[in-house]
Design a protein around this motif. Structure first.
Motif, PDB file in Angstrom:
ATOM      1  N   GLN A  21      -5.682  -7.761   2.848  1.00 61.73           N
ATOM      2  CA  GLN A  21      -7.123  -7.549   2.687  1.00 61.73           C
ATOM      3  C   GLN A  21      -7.551  -7.954   1.270  1.00 61.73           C
ATOM      4  O   GLN A  21      -6.732  -7.846   0.332  1.00 61.73           O
ATOM      5  CB  GLN A  21      -7.394  -6.059   2.873  1.00 61.73           C
ATOM      6  CG  GLN A  21      -8.696  -5.748   3.517  1.00 61.73           C
ATOM      7  CD  GLN A  21      -8.744  -4.270   3.880  1.00 61.73           C
ATOM      8  OE1 GLN A  21      -7.941  -3.469   3.413  1.00 61.73           O
ATOM      9  NE2 GLN A  21      -9.686  -3.928   4.726  1.00 61.73           N
ATOM     10  N   GLY A  22      -8.766  -8.421   1.106  1.00 62.94           N
ATOM     11  CA  GLY A  22      -9.252  -8.733  -0.231  1.00 62.94           C
ATOM     12  C   GLY A  22      -9.417  -7.462  -1.050  1.00 62.94           C
ATOM     13  O   GLY A  22      -9.762  -6.416  -0.507  1.00 62.94           O
ATOM     14  N   ALA A  23      -9.170  -7.591  -2.357  1.00 62.55           N
ATOM     15  CA  ALA A  23      -9.237  -6.397  -3.200  1.00 62.55           C
ATOM     16  C   ALA A  23     -10.677  -5.883  -3.296  1.00 62.55           C
ATOM     17  O   ALA A  23     -10.920  -4.675  -3.311  1.00 62.55           O
ATOM     18  CB  ALA A  23      -8.688  -6.714  -4.581  1.00 62.55           C
ATOM     19  N   ALA A  24     -11.638  -6.824  -3.319  1.00 64.98           N
ATOM     20  CA  ALA A  24     -13.039  -6.424  -3.447  1.00 64.98           C
ATOM     21  C   ALA A  24     -13.486  -5.633  -2.221  1.00 64.98           C
ATOM     22  O   ALA A  24     -14.162  -4.606  -2.323  1.00 64.98           O
ATOM     23  CB  ALA A  24     -13.910  -7.673  -3.618  1.00 64.98           C
ATOM     24  N   GLU A  25     -13.014  -6.123  -1.048  1.00 70.84           N
ATOM     25  CA  GLU A  25     -13.372  -5.451   0.205  1.00 70.84           C
ATOM     26  C   GLU A  25     -12.786  -4.040   0.229  1.00 70.84           C
ATOM     27  O   GLU A  25     -13.447  -3.078   0.623  1.00 70.84           O
ATOM     28  CB  GLU A  25     -12.813  -6.294   1.347  1.00 70.84           C
ATOM     29  CG  GLU A  25     -13.288  -5.870   2.713  1.00 70.84           C
ATOM     30  CD  GLU A  25     -12.513  -6.611   3.802  1.00 70.84           C
ATOM     31  OE1 GLU A  25     -11.983  -7.710   3.518  1.00 70.84           O
ATOM     32  OE2 GLU A  25     -12.432  -6.069   4.911  1.00 70.84           O
ATOM     33  N   ALA A  26     -11.543  -3.958  -0.216  1.00 76.99           N
ATOM     34  CA  ALA A  26     -10.884  -2.652  -0.231  1.00 76.99           C
ATOM     35  C   ALA A  26     -11.622  -1.698  -1.153  1.00 76.99           C
ATOM     36  O   ALA A  26     -11.805  -0.521  -0.844  1.00 76.99           O
ATOM     37  CB  ALA A  26      -9.434  -2.809  -0.665  1.00 76.99           C
ATOM     38  N   ALA A  33     -12.710   4.555  -5.334  1.00 77.68           N
ATOM     39  CA  ALA A  33     -11.767   5.170  -6.278  1.00 77.68           C
ATOM     40  C   ALA A  33     -10.390   4.511  -6.213  1.00 77.68           C
ATOM     41  O   ALA A  33      -9.410   5.048  -6.717  1.00 77.68           O
ATOM     42  CB  ALA A  33     -11.643   6.657  -5.994  1.00 77.68           C
ATOM     43  N   LEU A  34     -10.306   3.343  -5.559  1.00 78.01           N
ATOM     44  CA  LEU A  34      -9.008   2.706  -5.346  1.00 78.01           C
ATOM     45  C   LEU A  34      -8.389   2.274  -6.673  1.00 78.01           C
ATOM     46  O   LEU A  34      -9.062   1.729  -7.544  1.00 78.01           O
ATOM     47  CB  LEU A  34      -9.206   1.479  -4.446  1.00 78.01           C
ATOM     48  CG  LEU A  34      -7.954   0.894  -3.841  1.00 78.01           C
ATOM     49  CD1 LEU A  34      -7.351   1.825  -2.821  1.00 78.01           C
ATOM     50  CD2 LEU A  34      -8.278  -0.442  -3.193  1.00 78.01           C
ATOM     51  N   ASP A  35      -7.111   2.534  -6.780  1.00 74.25           N
ATOM     52  CA  ASP A  35      -6.386   2.147  -7.985  1.00 74.25           C
ATOM     53  C   ASP A  35      -5.581   0.886  -7.667  1.00 74.25           C
ATOM     54  O   ASP A  35      -4.620   0.923  -6.911  1.00 74.25           O
ATOM     55  CB  ASP A  35      -5.448   3.295  -8.377  1.00 74.25           C
ATOM     56  CG  ASP A  35      -4.917   3.130  -9.777  1.00 74.25           C
ATOM     57  OD1 ASP A  35      -5.360   2.171 -10.450  1.00 74.25           O
ATOM     58  OD2 ASP A  35      -4.076   3.940 -10.196  1.00 74.25           O
ATOM     59  N   VAL A  36      -5.999  -0.265  -8.216  1.00 73.63           N
ATOM     60  CA  VAL A  36      -5.345  -1.540  -7.899  1.00 73.63           C
ATOM     61  C   VAL A  36      -4.453  -1.947  -9.068  1.00 73.63           C
ATOM     62  O   VAL A  36      -4.896  -2.015 -10.211  1.00 73.63           O
ATOM     63  CB  VAL A  36      -6.384  -2.655  -7.619  1.00 73.63           C
ATOM     64  CG1 VAL A  36      -5.685  -3.946  -7.273  1.00 73.63           C
ATOM     65  CG2 VAL A  36      -7.301  -2.228  -6.498  1.00 73.63           C
ATOM     66  N   LEU A  51       0.840  -1.202   0.000  1.00 71.51           N
ATOM     67  CA  LEU A  51       0.000   0.000   0.000  1.00 71.51           C
ATOM     68  C   LEU A  51       0.869   1.243   0.000  1.00 71.51           C
ATOM     69  O   LEU A  51       1.980   1.224   0.522  1.00 71.51           O
ATOM     70  CB  LEU A  51      -0.835   0.036   1.282  1.00 71.51           C
ATOM     71  CG  LEU A  51      -1.727  -1.171   1.528  1.00 71.51           C
ATOM     72  CD1 LEU A  51      -2.090  -1.243   3.000  1.00 71.51           C
ATOM     73  CD2 LEU A  51      -2.984  -1.060   0.694  1.00 71.51           C
ATOM     74  N   ASP A  52       0.336   2.313  -0.549  1.00 71.31           N
ATOM     75  CA  ASP A  52       1.072   3.570  -0.403  1.00 71.31           C
ATOM     76  C   ASP A  52       0.509   4.341   0.814  1.00 71.31           C
ATOM     77  O   ASP A  52      -0.433   3.898   1.459  1.00 71.31           O
ATOM     78  CB  ASP A  52       1.053   4.389  -1.697  1.00 71.31           C
ATOM     79  CG  ASP A  52      -0.326   4.901  -2.041  1.00 71.31           C
ATOM     80  OD1 ASP A  52      -1.286   4.516  -1.326  1.00 71.31           O
ATOM     81  OD2 ASP A  52      -0.464   5.644  -3.013  1.00 71.31           O
ATOM     82  N   THR A  53       1.127   5.477   1.104  1.00 75.14           N
ATOM     83  CA  THR A  53       0.779   6.204   2.335  1.00 75.14           C
ATOM     84  C   THR A  53      -0.699   6.588   2.370  1.00 75.14           C
ATOM     85  O   THR A  53      -1.380   6.459   3.404  1.00 75.14           O
ATOM     86  CB  THR A  53       1.602   7.500   2.431  1.00 75.14           C
ATOM     87  OG1 THR A  53       2.862   7.254   1.838  1.00 75.14           O
ATOM     88  CG2 THR A  53       1.784   7.915   3.860  1.00 75.14           C
ATOM     89  N   LEU A  54      -1.195   7.025   1.213  1.00 76.67           N
ATOM     90  CA  LEU A  54      -2.577   7.470   1.137  1.00 76.67           C
ATOM     91  C   LEU A  54      -3.529   6.339   1.504  1.00 76.67           C
ATOM     92  O   LEU A  54      -4.464   6.513   2.295  1.00 76.67           O
ATOM     93  CB  LEU A  54      -2.850   7.968  -0.292  1.00 76.67           C
ATOM     94  CG  LEU A  54      -3.837   9.104  -0.426  1.00 76.67           C
ATOM     95  CD1 LEU A  54      -3.323  10.338   0.301  1.00 76.67           C
ATOM     96  CD2 LEU A  54      -4.051   9.395  -1.911  1.00 76.67           C
ATOM     97  N   ALA A  55      -3.257   5.153   0.938  1.00 76.77           N
ATOM     98  CA  ALA A  55      -4.123   4.002   1.184  1.00 76.77           C
ATOM     99  C   ALA A  55      -4.056   3.594   2.644  1.00 76.77           C
ATOM    100  O   ALA A  55      -5.063   3.208   3.241  1.00 76.77           O
ATOM    101  CB  ALA A  55      -3.690   2.841   0.291  1.00 76.77           C
ATOM    102  N   GLU A  56      -2.850   3.693   3.236  1.00 81.74           N
ATOM    103  CA  GLU A  56      -2.712   3.353   4.653  1.00 81.74           C
ATOM    104  C   GLU A  56      -3.546   4.307   5.510  1.00 81.74           C
ATOM    105  O   GLU A  56      -4.161   3.900   6.488  1.00 81.74           O
ATOM    106  CB  GLU A  56      -1.248   3.444   5.074  1.00 81.74           C
ATOM    107  CG  GLU A  56      -0.521   2.133   4.868  1.00 81.74           C
ATOM    108  CD  GLU A  56       0.959   2.236   5.190  1.00 81.74           C
ATOM    109  OE1 GLU A  56       1.419   3.337   5.556  1.00 81.74           O
ATOM    110  OE2 GLU A  56       1.646   1.213   5.042  1.00 81.74           O
TER     111      GLU A  56
END
Lengths: 316, 471
Positions: B19-24, B30-33, B6-11
């Motif tokens: 964590q599961g990507a779907a849950e995130a 707007a999450l960029d995976v 994860l980057d700082t923003l996501a943290e």
């Protein structure tokens, strides 16, 4: 009177220039004129104009070469067809042995550099160390470069000519590539003379083309002699020392006929093929000769024009 | 799909690793995976390690996301330890890399503090104070050990520092205390540098980046002069040189050049790189220029300086070495070859070529013992024997005629056979025997032909091959 002297001086200097270009000894009149230099100075280059040569010990060939093989500069050896590459390579290797011997007498164990266009050594075979050894070349002092392109080969040759360590540099090129024309050959020739290294340009399956080489030989295969027996007779059906059929295509002196030679690896020198056999070879050639391959499509095989041919059209 | 990094923003949003990507995505639409690419990550880390070469030659990789730099004796060159850390971080930040760094007296403590603490430089006596509040996971322990420690209430390293050692070892294994001692600087922890450390090197840092190749070469010559001084002091000459070019944007190019004899002359070293740079010209993209150049001697040998005599004739080995180096630098070290003989029956093994690496091998004294080698070998040989169609009068006899490369040849004379059996200790028992013939055709061409297989004994039908041509 004064005008006469000026004209005379002009002519002498022109003759001097021509002699320099042709790289032969000065004509007698120029030499005496130079010796009578009023100030008493002699120019350093005068003595060096006499070429250093290596006599081959064969009268017919030494006459053509004006004394023997030059010890520096470029020489061209070609063969007409790829299948004759063995004979031509043998002749080139024999020259390399002779050059190496000259250096050895001076106390240098000089290596021979063989630069081969990759295509050429793929078509005609790679040099083979045990064969070179039995031919008179020391494998330890035989360096081989397989250059991918002609340009690479030329670069390596030029670099090698700058260092005076090699007994001889062999440049094996296939055919008449466009990037090795008259100007490039001139450049190599000048470099070879400046470095004091003999450069043997081995043109495999190439046409005659104008070049700056001292001379150009065409090498054809010739049937070898038969092995001598202790009682003086020969062993029938055996194959003795390799023999060559040499055609002088370019030389400063007039070459009358074909020359037949034999290389004796043990004595490390050429011997003339005995007269009876060379006469027989000259007269009728082999029985049932195999026809050479037909000329390639792009080149017409027209009848040669009459007269002396002075310059070749570019074959590349 | 699970989150790996994860980057700082996501943290800050509250996402966690594993964590599961779907849950995130549900938490933050707007999450960029981006799909993880461990190989690219590794390559990037290696690139960063190369970049860190500017601070110290001792750079070690640490797992997938860390680097150890041994800066013993280097810090004062970059404005002290504090200055060095801020320099590393600010430069990395301008390259777009977010990093954390800590300088301390042991690798373990730096690791813990960089990941879990927020101190830049830790003095030796402060180690215990800094370590105490950190979680036990900061000790580089396996996950189950860390979890077990937390279960029994040992959550911080400070809890472990006071606890008796023997019961801890019995319960959690010896690794725990080893890591603890390493973090406190009581146990030694050797770092294994990624690349061997050059014995001699010199570098220049430039205020203005260099782009032009000529300037690079000129600078290389100056560096070679610096290296020469230290080489001379040790009485050595370099055999393998490396030029490191640090590009402004963080990329590092390494150009290596071999020398055929020990070398310490600045002009010759620069000449090596002149050829090398021309050869790698297309791969060496100067971009916005190089800011640091370093010349390192990776391998050196004893070098006896020889005095030149007054005759002015250069010694033979020097120009030959220069030639070998030039060709090797331009066309690779395997281009120039030397003929070699081997003791083998099989013709293709008996003679070969080996790359020239050393001048002494070419102009040194000839080999003392003369081995017996067969005479009558061809001057040229085909690497792959070429199949020919040959007819012989008798099955075991010499050929009468053969066709090779679409041309028919009539054999006038033949010598042979020379029977050469295969080398069973290499090729196996059932390799066919060869009968070699030296033949001359009617025009005088001499060839080396062989028949493969003994007729009727080894093979049902024999085949003929062209193996070489004689002079």
């Amino acid at each position: 009177m004064a005008e006469n002297a000026v004209q005379r001086q002009t002519i002498l200097s022109l003759r001097d220039t021509i002699a320099r270009i042709e790289n032969c000894s000065l004509p007698g009149i120029v030499r005496t004129a130079k010796a009578a230099d009023a100030a008493g100075f002699r120019r350093g280059s005068e003595g060096t104009l006499h070429r250093k040569v290596l006599p081959l010990g064969i009268a017919a060939l030494d006459d053509v070469l004006k004394g023997g093989l030059p010890l520096e500069g470029m020489m061209e050896i070609r063969n007409a067809e790829t299948r004759d590459a063995g004979a031509a390579a043998g002749f080139v290797a024999a020259l390399a042995v002779l050059y190496q011997q000259v250096r050895k007498e001076k106390g240098h164990l000089a290596p021979v550099l063989w630069i081969s266009q990759a295509l050429a050594s793929r078509e005609a075979g790679h040099p083979y160390a045990p064969g070179l050894r039995s031919y008179g070349l020391d494998p330890q002092r035989f360096l081989f470069v397989s250059a991918r392109t002609v340009k690479d080969a030329l670069w390596i040759a030029e670099t090698a000519l700058l260092v005076p360590v090699f007994a001889a540099v062999v440049l094996e090129i296939r055919g008449n590539p466009a990037c090795l024309a008259l100007s490039e050959s001139r450049r190599l020739h000048v470099r070879a003379r400046a470095g004091g290294v003999p450069l043997l340009l081995f043109r495999q399956a190439g046409e005659e083309e104008a070049s700056s080489a001292f001379f150009r030989f065409q090498i054809k295969p010739a049937p070898a002699g038969e092995r001598p027996l202790p009682d003086g007779s020969v062993l029938c059906g055996s194959i003795d020392h390799p023999a060559f059929h040499l055609l002088v295509e370019k030389s400063r002196a007039y070459a009358a006929a074909d020359i037949f030679l034999e290389w004796n690896a043990h004595d490390r020198r050429f011997y003339p093929l005995d007269e009876r056999r060379s006469a027989a070879l000259q007269a009728n050639g082999p029985e049932n000769p195999v026809d050479p391959l037909s000329a390639s499509a792009g080149r017409s095989h027209r009848a040669q024009p009459l007269g002396r041919l002075l310059a070749f059209a570019r074959a590349s | 799909m699970r989150l790996v990094a994860l980057d700082t923003l996501a943290e800050r949003i509250g996402l966690k690793r594993g964590q599961g990507a779907a849950e995130a995505r549900a938490m933050c639409p707007a999450l960029d995976v981006i799909t993880a690419d461990p190989a690219a990550d590794q390559a990037f880390l290696e690139g960063l390690a190369d970049w860190c070469d500017r601070y110290t030659p001792l750079v070690a990789l640490d797992g997938k996301d860390g680097l150890f730099l041994d800066i013993t004796g280097c810090a004062h060159l970059h404005g002290g330890e504090k200055g060095l850390v801020s320099d590393v971080l600010s430069r990395l930040f301008s390259l777009g890399v977010e990093a954390r760094a800590t300088v301390s007296s042991s690798a373990g403590l730096s690791w813990a503090a960089a990941r879990y603490g927020n101190v830049a430089v830790i003095e030796r006596q402060e180690a215990g104070r800094v370590l105490a509040p950190l979680p036990v996971a900061a000790l580089r322990l396996p996950e189950e050990t860390a979890a077990a420690l937390e279960r029994v209430g040992l959550k911080q390293i400070g809890d472990l520092l006071e606890a008796p050692r023997a019961p801890l070892t019995r319960r959690f294994g010896s690794l725990l205390l080893l890591r603890l001692d390493q973090a406190r600087g009581e146990a030694d922890e050797p770092l294994s540098p990624r690349l061997p450390v050059p014995s001699f090197s010199a570098e220049r840092r430039l205020a203005e980046p260099l782009i032009d190749e000529e300037y690079i070469l000129e600078l290389t010559r100056h560096l070679a002069k610096d290296v020469r001084a230290s080489l001379e002091r040790h009485g050595e000459g370099g055999r393998l040189f490396e030029l490191l070019l640090f590009r402004v944007d963080g990329r590092v190019f390494r150009v290596r050049a071999h020398a055929a004899m020990p070398l310490n002359d600045a002009d010759r070293i620069a000449a090596l790189f002149r050829e090398r740079l021309q050869a790698v010209h297309d791969d060496l993209d100067a971009g916005y220029g190089f800011e640091i150049l370093r010349l390192a001697v990776l391998r050196s040998e004893r070098f006896d300086p020889a005095q030149q005599d007054f005759s002015g004739v250069p010694e033979e080995s020097q120009p030959l070495a220069a030639f070998i180096d030039k060709v090797a630098a331009r066309f690779g070290p395997d281009c120039l070859m030397q003929a070699s003989l081997a003791e083998s029956h099989l013709p293709e093994r008996a003679g070969g070529f080996a790359a020239v690496r050393d001048v002494a091998a070419v102009i040194g004294s000839p080999a003392s013992e003369e081995k017996a080698f067969p005479e009558n070998r061809p001057l040229r040989i085909f690497t792959h024997p070429e199949l020919v169609e040959a007819t012989a009068e008798v099955p075991d006899g010499a050929p009468r005629s053969f066709s090779w490369r679409k041309t028919q040849y009539r054999v006038a004379r033949a010598e042979g056979p020379e029977r050469i059996a295969a080398e069973w200790w290499i090729d196996g028992e059932d390799h066919p025997t060869r009968d070699y013939f030296r033949v001359e055709d009617q025009e005088g061409r001499r060839f080396w032909l062989f028949r493969e297989g003994l007729y009727g004994r080894e093979v049902a039908a024999t085949r003929w091959f062209m193996h070489g041509v004689f002079a």
